[in-house]
Structures are given as C-alpha cells and as structure tokens.
Design a protein around this motif. Sequence first.
Motif, PDB file in Angstrom:
ATOM      1  N   UNK A  56      -8.298 -15.109 -16.884  1.00 47.03           N
ATOM      2  CA  UNK A  56      -8.236 -15.483 -15.472  1.00 47.03           C
ATOM      3  C   UNK A  56      -7.257 -14.622 -14.683  1.00 47.03           C
ATOM      4  N   UNK A  57      -6.447 -13.857 -15.423  1.00 45.15           N
ATOM      5  CA  UNK A  57      -5.468 -13.087 -14.666  1.00 45.15           C
ATOM      6  C   UNK A  57      -6.021 -11.751 -14.204  1.00 45.15           C
ATOM      7  N   UNK A  58      -7.311 -11.651 -14.154  1.00 42.80           N
ATOM      8  CA  UNK A  58      -7.892 -10.628 -13.307  1.00 42.80           C
ATOM      9  C   UNK A  58      -8.262  -9.297 -13.904  1.00 42.80           C
ATOM     10  N   UNK A  59      -8.183  -9.130 -15.212  1.00 40.32           N
ATOM     11  CA  UNK A  59      -8.512  -7.827 -15.764  1.00 40.32           C
ATOM     12  C   UNK A  59      -9.892  -7.758 -16.391  1.00 40.32           C
ATOM     13  N   UNK A  60     -10.691  -8.755 -16.138  1.00 37.26           N
ATOM     14  CA  UNK A  60     -12.042  -8.753 -16.676  1.00 37.26           C
ATOM     15  C   UNK A  60     -13.056  -9.059 -15.603  1.00 37.26           C
TER      16      UNK A  60
ATOM     17  N   UNK B 210     -13.223  -6.403 -20.248  1.00 36.12           N
ATOM     18  CA  UNK B 210     -11.814  -6.628 -19.951  1.00 36.12           C
ATOM     19  C   UNK B 210     -11.097  -5.307 -20.191  1.00 36.12           C
TER      20      UNK B 210
END
Lengths: 359, 359, 359, 359
Positions: B1-5, B13
């Motif tokens: 959820x922290x945005x790298x995928x 990812x």
Amino acid sequence: MTGNGFGEIFRFTTFGESHGAAIGCVVEGVPANIPLQENDIQTALDRRRPGRSRFTTQRNEKDAVQILSGVFNGMTTGTPIGLLIENADHRSADYSEIAQKFRPAHADYPYFLKYGNRDYRGGGRSSARETALRVAAGALAVKVLRHFLNSPFDITAGLIQVGSEKTDVWNAAEINNNALFCPDSDAVSRFEKVIDDARAANDSVGAIIEIRAAGFPAGLGEPVYDRLDADLAKALMSINAVKGVEIGDGFAAARSTGRQNADEMTESANGTVFLSNHAGGILGGLSTGQPIIARIAVKPTPSVASPLKTVSADGRATVIQTTGRHDPCVGIRAVPVAEAMTACVLADHLLRLRAQYTV
Amino acid sequence: MTGNGFGEIFRFTTFGESHGAAIGCVVEGVPANIPLQENDIQTALDRRRPGRSRFTTQRNEKDAVQILSGVFNGMTTGTPIGLLIENADHRSADYSEIAQKFRPAHADYPYFLKYGNRDYRGGGRSSARETALRVAAGALAVKVLRHFLNSPFDITAGLIQVGSEKTDVWNAAEINNNALFCPDSDAVSRFEKVIDDARAANDSVGAIIEIRAAGFPAGLGEPVYDRLDADLAKALMSINAVKGVEIGDGFAAARSTGRQNADEMTESANGTVFLSNHAGGILGGLSTGQPIIARIAVKPTPSVASPLKTVSADGRATVIQTTGRHDPCVGIRAVPVAEAMTACVLADHLLRLRAQYTV
Amino acid sequence: MTGNGFGEIFRFTTFGESHGAAIGCVVEGVPANIPLQENDIQTALDRRRPGRSRFTTQRNEKDAVQILSGVFNGMTTGTPIGLLIENADHRSADYSEIAQKFRPAHADYPYFLKYGNRDYRGGGRSSARETALRVAAGALAVKVLRHFLNSPFDITAGLIQVGSEKTDVWNAAEINNNALFCPDSDAVSRFEKVIDDARAANDSVGAIIEIRAAGFPAGLGEPVYDRLDADLAKALMSINAVKGVEIGDGFAAARSTGRQNADEMTESANGTVFLSNHAGGILGGLSTGQPIIARIAVKPTPSVASPLKTVSADGRATVIQTTGRHDPCVGIRAVPVAEAMTACVLADHLLRLRAQYTV
Amino acid sequence: MTGNGFGEIFRFTTFGESHGAAIGCVVEGVPANIPLQENDIQTALDRRRPGRSRFTTQRNEKDAVQILSGVFNGMTTGTPIGLLIENADHRSADYSEIAQKFRPAHADYPYFLKYGNRDYRGGGRSSARETALRVAAGALAVKVLRHFLNSPFDITAGLIQVGSEKTDVWNAAEINNNALFCPDSDAVSRFEKVIDDARAANDSVGAIIEIRAAGFPAGLGEPVYDRLDADLAKALMSINAVKGVEIGDGFAAARSTGRQNADEMTESANGTVFLSNHAGGILGGLSTGQPIIARIAVKPTPSVASPLKTVSADGRATVIQTTGRHDPCVGIRAVPVAEAMTACVLADHLLRLRAQYTV
C-alpha cells in the motif's frame, strides 16, 4: 478489489442502482471522537441534489441520508459508518424502449456485453445517482481533514467552462451564489445561455470544472505509483462522464518550455515561497504545500431528446430518442462530486502520511 | 500500500534509485507455461534506453535485464518473476550543488520536506530511471495478453505534439522509423527543430503522446471506481512529468454537444459497429470493443542549462543551473513507458474479467 | 494480490526459488532516517541459516544479503528497500527422481496440478528457502518498531515441543544458547534425543513453537477482519509446514469455562493490571497491552529417507525415497521465521494505528 | 484497509453494531445471472439466529435480511449486493454498569484504550451480532461456488467438543437434527449436560468446531502468503471468540513423524488417490483435491452471571456480574459462521484461480 470502493485507509465502498430500493455506502477510516450528525452530510448532499434549478434534472429526490452505524451519542466511534439513502422517486416510468435499445454514449452497450444482464431502469449501477454517495463520503473526508489539520484548508470546485464559453476569473465566494457553481458572476449568464440553447435544440453540452485545494501540508502522496496526482487522476476520472484530468498547467504544459514551466522559489519572511504554480501544487507525486489545482473535462449528457442511430438488444439497426428528465449539462452537478472525490483523496493520503511521519 | 506497486492480479512492485547499485521489480500474476527469455524484455527496454539518439540523455546505460526467478527451462512457472537491472553508469559526478539546492519543478523540494533525507544523486527514487522497470513489466503484460487473447491486438504510443508543433497523422508503421516515436514522417523534422531550438536556448520542451490500443474485448474495467479509464488515468499520470490524461475526445468533449459526442451505432455484416469513437473506446468505465485512445501531456524537462531562482537546503535564496546529460524533451522516452503502462492496465483487467466471466 | 506479499503499510514482496539464481524482496513502509546496514539484516539471517548444527540441513548457504536500494549514507530514505540473496549452493544434484515423482506431504503434487509446470529443483518456490526473506523483512520490521516505540519491547520465539517431548519452562535468555532455540536448558537433551532418534530411523519429527511479544501498546489490530490475532494467524500459517496456530490458551480454552478463562483486572500502582493472561494479550482482535502469546504446530519434515508410496507424473503407482540434506525437524529453523513474521505483523499494525491515532 | 472487509475478488464489507439501527454489508464479486432472492440468504441466517433453542441467547432477533441492490428480476446483475438487517430487539436495557466497568475477557477494555469512545450497548461493533453478516455473505459465496463448479461440493461444520466432552463421529446428516450442530447423535446429550451444568453454575463453556469442505478442485490458494490455509486461518481466527485454528492433523502433527504424517498416494481407477489425509487437503498452501479439514477452538462466553474482578472506566478496582441473555456456549452459534467464512475463502480463491487458469 472488484471496484466498488475507493481509498486505502480512508475508504468508502458503495452499492446501489438508480432505481433500486436504496443506495448506500460504508465509510471506513474515520477516527473516533469526531462529532457527526446526519445534517453534516445532508448539507453536502443538498448541493448535488437534483431539481435545485432549471439546469438540472427535475427528478424529485430529497436524498435524505441516514447514518446506520459508527456514531454513538453524536460522536464517531472509530467503527465503519454505514450510510443509506432511499430512492424516493423510482417512478413507474416506461423503460421498454431503453430495455430494448442501447443509448449511444451510455454505459448500456458495454454493460450488456459484459454482464449479459442489466438493470436498465435509469442506467442502473452506471447512473450518476451513485455519485450522491461520493458526496456523502466527501463530507466525512472533510471531517477527517479538519480533525487532523490545525490550520485552515479549503477544497473548492467551480464550473469554468460550458461548451465553448469559459472564464479565467476565480472568485470562490461566488460559487454558491449561482446554480451553476460558477466562480465568475459575469460568466453565469453566458453559461446559462449555452445550456438553455442546447436544451432548446434538444441537445446537451459539455463542461470543464476546476478544483482548488489549499492549506494542505507538503508530502502527501506515495511515490511512485500512488502519487497524489495519480490518485487524483483516478478519483476524478472515475466520476461519470469525465473524459480528461489535468493537474496545474496540464495539457498547456506540453506547449511550454522548461524555463517557462519552472516554479522558481525564493525565501521570504514566511520561509520558502514559490514564484508561480505551474505544477498545480504537486511535484514528483507529492504535494508541495502550494494550492493543488486540477481540472476535469465532463462530456455532454448523452441522453438527448433527438433521434440517434443505435442498435437493439438483438443487434438490429434502429433509432432512439431519449425522453424524460435529464440534466442538459451534467457538468453542473459534477462540481460537488469533484470536490468530494478530491477531499477523499486528500483525507486518505493524510492518513497514509501520518502512518509513517509526523504531520 | 505504500505505493511502489501497480495492479491487482497482474501486479508489479519496483525498487531502486537512479544511482544505487541496481533497480529491480517483482512481477506477479504471469500464468505458468508462457515462453519467456530475457531478450523478450530486453527488446522492449532498448526502445526506452538512453543514448539512442541526440534527442535523449547521453547517460550510458545498457539496461541489461536479468531474470532472477519465475522461469524454468524457458517457461514461466506461475511464480513471481524477479527482474534486476544493474546501474552501470552511476558515474562519480559532482552532486554537491543539487545536494544543497532544490531544482525547480523537480521532486527535490517535496521529497526533502517529506522524508528529511533524500538520495540527491540524479533524482534518486524520483528519477525517470525507474520507468525502465515499467517497460520491463509492460513486456510481460504483453505476454500475458497474448497468452489469453486469441485474436491480434496492438498497443502503440506515438509522439503527436512537441511544444506547439503537432500532427493529426497516425501512421503506426512510421513510429519506429524515427528517434522521436512520431507516427507522422512529415512531422519529424518539425518536431526535431523544436527540440534542437530548445536545447540551443538552454531550454527544454513539453510534448503530447497518444496511445492506441486495439483488438481488446468489451467489458474490461470494474465499475464504478476501478473503471478502465480511471485505472488508465492513474497509470499514465503516475509516469514522471505527466500532467494531464484524456480519453477519446478528452478536453475537446467539453466543447461539444451530446449529439456531436454520441458514438452512434448500427448493424453490419460483422455485427454491431460504431459510427465514430469520441468515447475513446470506453463507456461507463468499460471497454466497448472499439480502439482505446488516450493522450497524455508531458511537461518540459525541468533540468535546463539556464539559471533559475531557487532556495538552498537551509532556506536561503540562490540560483541553480543544471549541468549534465538531460533529455531536452522527456516526452520522447515517455512513449514506450506510456505503452507499457497501458499494457499493464489491460493485462490486469483482462485477468480481473476472467475471474468472473468467460472472455 | 497474487500472493507474494504480506502487510498493508509495512509490506514486503518476495521472489525466488530454491535453486534459481537468487531470491529477493522489496520492503515498503520503512520510514526515512533509520540507520540501516546490511549487517543489521545479516545477523538475523544467520540465525536461520542452514548448517548451524547437526540438526539442520547441511546445505551450504551463507545467505549473504545485499541492500540494493532505499538506503543512502547509512540511513533509510523512505523509499523501498530492495534485498537480494544469491543462491550459492544450487549444486548440480540429480533431480531426475523428484522431477518424475511426487513427494508425499510436499507441495509437488498440487503445484503440478495447478501450474502444469514446476521448478522441481529443491521444491522451487515452495521451498522453505523463501523464508530467509521473511527473516530479512522481520529485521526491518524490528527497526520500524524501535523507531516508533519509546519503551523496550521484545519478540522472542522458542521451541517448546519436539515430537511428544515438551517443556513449560520459558527462560528467554536460554534460547540462543542452544542449537534448538529451546527456552529450557533441561529440555534440550530430551529434544535432541527425539531428533537424533528420528533421523536414525530415517524419519523426521514435528514441533511446537511459542512466540512471545511484550512491550507493545494496546489497540493494535483493525476490527473486525484485520484483527491482530487474525493477521497473526495468517502470517504464521503462511510459514512452510505450519498446520496450526493458537493465541493465548488456544485450544485449551475450549476445555475451560468462562470463569476460568476470564482475565480479571484490578488497579495497581502502575494502573490497571490483569491477573492472568489466558487471552494471550488480544481481546476483540486488539492488543490489550499484555504480552502477546501465540503457538504454532510445525509438521515433521516430509522428506524422509524411507520409502513412501506415491505416483509418478504420469499417474503410475511407484515408490520414492528422499535422499539429500534435509532438516530432521523443520521446526527448529522455523523459530526465527515465526519471530520475523510476528514482527512484521506488529510493525504493520503499529503503522496502521498511527494513521488514525496517536500512539 | 481499515479492516471491515474480507476477500479480494469475492469480497464483503460490513458495518453495524449490536444495538444500532441496523447492520449491513456490501458483497462484491458475485457474477451476473445467478438467481437470487432474499430467502436464499434468510435460510442461512435462520440457522445462526438467536433463540432457536435453550442453548442460545433469548434475544429476539428475526434477522430479516433485505437485498437493497445488485439483483434485478430475480437475477444478480454483477453489481454489488447491498444487504441490510434491521436490529429489531435493541431493547432499552440498563447499560449503566457496562458503560462504567470493563467486562473481563471482552473487547471492552482494548476498545476503550484505542478509541476512547465506545458503544457499550451489547458490545457495539465487537458483538457477535456482526457475524450474521458473515453468514449472509457465506450464502452468496455458496451461490458463486455453485455457479462455477460443475460437480457437487459440500461445506459443513459441526460441534465436536464442548468443554472436555468430545466426539470422533462425523455423521454430517445428523448436524441439522440437533440444536448443537453436533455430527454425533450419541454425543448430543453429553454436550447438552456440559452446557446445562455450566449455566447452572453461572458459568459458560468453550467448544471445538470442525469444518469439512469436499468437492473442491486442486490448486486453490496463492503461494506463498495467500495460501489457502493462511487465508482460512485468518478468516476463522477473525470470528469472535476463536482462539485457535488448525488444518488437518494440526497440533497433533507436531507429535507425529514424517512417515506417519505423509499422505501416501497411489493410482486407482479414478486416477491418483491419497491413502490418508493428515494434511487436511492442503499442501504448500494449495488445495490438493482431498477434503479440506479445519478445526477451531472457541473460548467460553466471557459474559457469566458470576462476580468477576475488574476495573472501572476511571481505573478503580471493582466487581462486575453480567446479567442478561447470553449464550452459555458461543461455540454453538459459531458453527454456521465458520461454515460461512470457509465458503467465502473458497469462493474468493476459486475466482482468483479462474483469473489465471482454467478450472
């Protein structure tokens, strides 16, 4: 994952069709101990409600929201907030024509191809009626933002173009003074004329909405895929009839040069300041502290009272002419929806930022 | 959820910075039994690679991809595919200036405010270097699409505008014949002149890219939040320097009327056909079977060899002048990235559609 | 969503097979400005490493971890941390037998049915080799917990049962004094005998591991589906060979009564205290502030040097007898893995709690 | 992500408290064209409903479910299904005591610490009342499974232990013949006596439930984190009062050896067959085609009519004695809930499998 929810921590999940018994949503992520009553949400819903002016559908929906859970003694409890809006005016219209023919530029045709089975009454799930829930969720998002932000903030959308008529004036105080949510009192009559002319011609018109969000901290956004601008783009493009999203200078940036587009910075008594805001307040997917600026293009209402070529459910060429109560410019009622979706994105990202950093 | 995928079932990812040891990604959702070798990915990467022409940065990266997992005896195994690209040319440049000053229109400033700590070498995580991984993932997405679709399909992006020079000609066969990925051979010299002029003026230029995806089934997209257009908007807006996304007529739809914008339908020997494609192949968030058309606005490269006002890390007014090897028009190398992101969205939604329906 | 990652905000995604070139993972959610070097992770990996004693496989893997991204000048940058472990000892064993026959109690058979194609070398993706990455991620989780928690905390797992031999003694200081991670020095020789006997009989044994996590705040867990105990159950059950998970009294609670099971409370000089901990520190899915206690059942290593009935890839009845270097009790090396997964769950929930509340 | 939903493709999201106006849920992922009426769900709800026998709470809830969306002309439309159950019996009890004191072994205390604000009426969100929605979602999951599986399947749970009384007899046909959902008619009176004795002693008892799911294809589960057993563990542990989950031999596997635990295979007229099922139908996180077997431990009802030491909301030592209508053995009503959660996991994984492979 099947697409009826939005957000990661501040998240809402909706259900309901245009002409079912009710529409509703579950809003998660609202912290405990925030004062909340139905009227806080109702006020927001009333701005989107049909029938406010001659420029919107005359469908009679009072859109009365009920809070079913998550609030105790007037305060949120930290548990999910269930919201319900009964469909009052699902009048016994004659849907036999749209049951048998696909309306051009509507979701009818791909829904039929995908699901094989569709609730054709008023558009079913694809109806803009669902956007009432976005506005309700947006009202809660604003509550969450207010709970955590110590300084004033503002999220305001306005209608800046109808058909080919546009304005560059942004007088936020004017927006609620006219039925079009137009920030320029001088433009209102021009915009109204375009809409009235379209309706008189049994036609409809498109529009452009600008959204401005000021007072937000830097650092909102999760690179590199959940960038703030990427999530805004998704949120806004998910609104019915939206066909384009731009941030800051947007498409105009394509015509500019690096020197023109650079938002130079300098120091001031209040710390670092930008000398311009071509970026629309977002760089590298993160908010910069400047006002966040976005614009969306809303296509003209597809339902027009003119005959259009189409095919029937069994694939025969035919003609359809929509009757009934349709907005001549869906862009008008999309204004509070755009505001709400922006608030939801910002609330979600504020919570995401809090998870790792002190805001 | 922290945005790298990105993606739900077909998901990748990424990790890595501009000047770290390596960049890499994990690609999930590729079914077993698809032939795959490094060269399948390398071919795609070579199109985005720097140094292909005088119009792109001369940084020397061969972008050699290694497959670390998920393939056995030349076939995918259904397990995650780990990809690695070593950073060859992280030359020992002098970064002392950009370590101390924020480059206008760059991610530097908000990264610093958010993280307090940034890898300033070449932009670190915010560098467009990360987009190599998107291209690699896109090559796998195309493999997935080919695995499941029985008829031909095509996803092609092209540069249709540079600065104020534009073209309406779309000759897909031309795109790989010039260094600009331009679909119009007559426009190439005009575009080149704009870029050369910008560079000569120590400046850079913006651009517009069009993406066309044909041959896809109807029904891709998950209403009402994971609409195909909403996910495309997010995917494309997440690309470095993109400031606007539009589908079909996009912003022009705002100026049109409901009758003009309607894509009428009729019957033909091949079944239902549309008489136009203002919608860009997406209605109600679902693909219609028509070609999917999107356009993105890419801002000019922020790094220009001209002095710009800025502040230092300690908040003092100063001036910065970028030196080094920068693309005068980042829009060029964004072309294969836009193609790749579109492929990823389509592959993901094809898998999502398969989960519930027979495609 | 295709299953190679774990966690929501603190999240890691792994790739790699037993005998591929390398295994690796991407760890997201680690905030910036945490000191980090490879040795911090290596120390944790060394505890799980094969070949530490005669009770674990003699496969020679030094499990040297490389940090490929996310760290600059010895500090995390808030960007994803890419980790890589090369597979040193993928010796050219003869895999012809297991390529053709399914090993009972192994993943071989369902992998073959699902994927049609499997990397049979050493178990491929289903190998416990992947758990090295969990341990690496766990080391980062501990860093995150330490970054945010102001008071001491501890997460310790120990082997409390091997076959039918068990202990009730929990001397945490003893755990690293013996090769079995047993918290009771008196039990070590009993446990060793069970393992040695099993190996002598060309057999293997199961085990039970207890995990204790103390020093954590109340309120971790997100009712009602992402309860702390539910996420722990998933995390622990996802470890290779685990067949059971219990919290607090666990299955024994089924035999007790409400009065026996109640953890009564009273006031003390230090505030509210519990008079017992049958709940294992979790009530209603939330941590209570008491030590969190879980236990997992690990099945015996399925690879035994005895002949077992099985079928071949073409469905014929046959016999297989595993040769090679297998742990006689996989429960031993599962101890640091259980610790790591617990740390990951706690770090993720601490970040989730921070998003909405002040911890 | 904030924890009120379960599943990835087949997903449900719930809201509502014990004594609010209503509870409800949104079920996503149900394909179009499945016949559905309220009675299909009601039948399932009636099994869990309170007041069916003297062994369950006498709270009078008819649990009448309303379908608010997603069904048109008796068929699902592929859009989200909104379900609502009004709380009929939220009688004006006197909650002053539990408003001021924490009930031991209840969620009261950690909810108060986390949220600061709790709906103390009947447990609020932490009440087992929420499990009615799980049963409703489970009824839809069964519909989905039936829609896609061509051969018969069965998911059945039964009460196999109450306190220290247990049975090894599994006569599925017997389960609905007694109020305890016990698969052994001979054990019923033994179980009843334990429960009656507990109640007579102002106490309550724990229980163990077994769940058996047969007729499912091999390959369900997504290694390595979303293994079928890991997702089952999470699903089952998320049920109120559950403190342990085991698959197949579970904790007994810890006492066995590799030879004993191996499920040997051979060929038969019907293809490959297993000679035992210690694994409980799951290997490497994937279903094997054998029956899936799980067991859960349910703690005794924490509300007992005996005085227990506790503290008040202001931290003072006090005593609480629960009055009112409580199940003496919550394990009974957890039986249909366990069945439902298992159905939801299987439906979700069947859809996930379909996304990539032909089932």
